[in-house]
Write a protein that holds these residues in place. Structure first.
Motif, PDB file in Angstrom:
ATOM      1  N   SER A   1      47.271  11.698  28.975  1.00 18.69           N
ATOM      2  CA  SER A   1      46.718  12.034  27.660  1.00 18.69           C
ATOM      3  C   SER A   1      47.758  12.808  26.871  1.00 18.69           C
TER       4      SER A   1
ATOM      5  N   ASP B   1      40.748  16.256  22.824  1.00 18.00           N
ATOM      6  CA  ASP B   1      40.609  15.435  24.025  1.00 18.00           C
ATOM      7  C   ASP B   1      41.796  14.537  24.308  1.00 18.00           C
ATOM      8  N   GLY B   2      42.891  14.727  23.562  1.00 15.56           N
ATOM      9  CA  GLY B   2      44.095  13.969  23.839  1.00 15.56           C
ATOM     10  C   GLY B   2      44.015  12.518  23.387  1.00 15.56           C
TER      11      GLY B   2
ATOM     12  N   LEU C   1      44.825   8.716  24.900  1.00 12.07           N
ATOM     13  CA  LEU C   1      45.061   7.997  26.151  1.00 12.07           C
ATOM     14  C   LEU C   1      46.275   7.082  26.057  1.00 12.07           C
TER      15      LEU C   1
ATOM     16  N   LYS D   1      50.198   3.333  24.054  1.00  5.31           N
ATOM     17  CA  LYS D   1      48.883   3.726  23.543  1.00  5.31           C
ATOM     18  C   LYS D   1      47.948   2.515  23.606  1.00  5.31           C
TER      19      LYS D   1
ATOM     20  N   THR E   1      40.476   7.942  24.372  1.00  7.10           N
ATOM     21  CA  THR E   1      40.668   9.066  25.287  1.00  7.10           C
ATOM     22  C   THR E   1      40.369   8.642  26.716  1.00  7.10           C
ATOM     23  N   LEU E   2      40.821   9.436  27.654  1.00  7.95           N
ATOM     24  CA  LEU E   2      40.531   9.136  29.050  1.00  7.95           C
ATOM     25  C   LEU E   2      39.041   9.245  29.329  1.00  7.95           C
TER      26      LEU E   2
ATOM     27  N   CYS F   1      52.444  15.795  27.124  1.00  4.98           N
ATOM     28  CA  CYS F   1      51.118  15.536  27.696  1.00  4.98           C
ATOM     29  C   CYS F   1      50.269  16.789  27.794  1.00  4.98           C
TER      30      CYS F   1
ATOM     31  N   PRO G   1      45.303  15.404  32.008  1.00  2.87           N
ATOM     32  CA  PRO G   1      44.690  14.091  31.758  1.00  2.87           C
ATOM     33  C   PRO G   1      43.318  14.175  31.084  1.00  2.87           C
TER      34      PRO G   1
END
Length: 327
Positions: free
Chosen positions: A5, A11-12, A14, A26, A33-34, A71, A74
């Motif tokens: 992430s 929430d990043g 993915l 991407k 997101t994950l 990053c 995750p």
């Protein structure tokens, strides 16, 4: 398959990461997101697997250089984070150093606490603490991420719910722990935010090193560039991950994205070193009558990593400097 992430919002973002951790892509058309991917795992995983195969074959034209420093963990935040103590020899050692007997139940009923999951630390961001006197410690561990786990699941059934694995630095404040436990209500202030490896992997990435619900590879920790420990994560693990997952689900269902940690990786053979400063200090107390190794100080650097048989990093590195927190 390897996933990460990138730092983006709460929430990043993915990305799929190549096996050698050099390239990433991407995948917004599959999941942003994950957590979103896990929520629709039956549909998302085959699509992500296909991207992963093409990425490793050099067939993804939009792939870019993977930067671990870009990053977040995750899952930058999770619905549920609980940490076990699967290496009972570690618990036995700590209790021995303070002259306490270990209850026999510890060998068949796992210890576990529920930690804060709302703001994990990025794997290469600083560990910020207000006071060195709190006894800042690293804890090198492994964790699994599950899908939905029914309440009352057996260990055999729980094994089918493990979807991803990560490394963990479960930061602990050792000098705050005794006062909290004395209240009889468990950890809180003594267990601040944890951090996880840049990359989460599906268990099949480990090949024969994933068996019996355990990861059979050394977990390598460095402190200020010096090797601190490399105990084997599969050796002396009393409770495997399916058992820990079933323990957590005994009285409640677990939602998709639940993270369960192994606790400090530890071996009876002490020649491999330790995965936390507390264990090293306990050994010094037993052998010398007092501890000589200090807890972490501002400016200290911690690195946690795991390598395959060819020396390739599997999860990327948790690489963090301890800094003074300033509001």
């Amino acid at each position: 398959m390897k996933l990460a992430s990138l730092k983006h919002g709460r929430d990043g973002l993915l990305v799929v990461v190549s096996r050698d951790l050099t390239r990433a892509l991407k995948v917004p058309a599959i999941a942003a997101t994950l957590q979103a991917a896990l929520d629709d795992w039956a549909v998302a995983r085959p699509k992500l697997d296909a991207v992963y195969r093409r990425l490793n074959e050099g067939l993804e034209a939009d792939a870019f250089a993977f930067d671990q420093a870009a990053c977040h963990s995750p899952l930058p935040r999770a619905y549920h984070w609980a940490d076990g103590s699967a290496y009972v020899n570690h618990v036995e050692l700590v209790r021995k150093a303070r002259g306490a007997e270990m209850p026999e139940s510890f060998w068949h009923d796992p210890l576990m606490y529920q930690g804060g999951a709302d703001c994990f630390i990025a794997p290469q961001a600083p560990i910020q603490m207000a006071d060195e006197a709190w006894g800042i410690d690293l804890e090198a561990e492994i964790a699994v991420i599950s899908d939905d786990v029914p309440m009352g699941v057996s260990a055999a059934e729980a094994a089918q719910h493990i979807q991803l694995l990560m490394l963990v630095n479960d930061v602990s404040l050792r000098n705050l722990i005794p006062g909290e436990l004395a209240k009889g209500f468990g950890f809180y202030q003594s267990k601040p935010s944890s951090s996880f490896s840049p990359v989460a992997i599906t268990p099949d990435e480990l090949g024969d090193c994933w068996k019996d619900g355990k990861v059979h590879r050394p977990l390598v920790s460095h402190l200020n560039g010096v090797l601190f420990g490399q105990p084997d994560a599969g050796t002396d693990m009393t409770f495997n991950f399916p058992t820990l997952l079933a323990h957590a689900a005994k009285t409640r269902p677990l939602g998709t994205g639940t993270i369960i940690g192994s606790g400090t990786v530890s071996n009876y053979d002490r020649s491999a070193g330790s995965s936390c400063l507390a264990e090293k200090r306990m050994l010094e107390i037993i052998e010398q009558g007092e501890a000589s190794t200090p807890f972490l100080k501002f400016g200290d650097r911690v690195r946690i990593e795991m390598f395959d048989a060819a020396g390739q990093s599997i999860f990327g590195a948790i690489d963090q400097v301890v800094e003074k927190y300033r509001s």
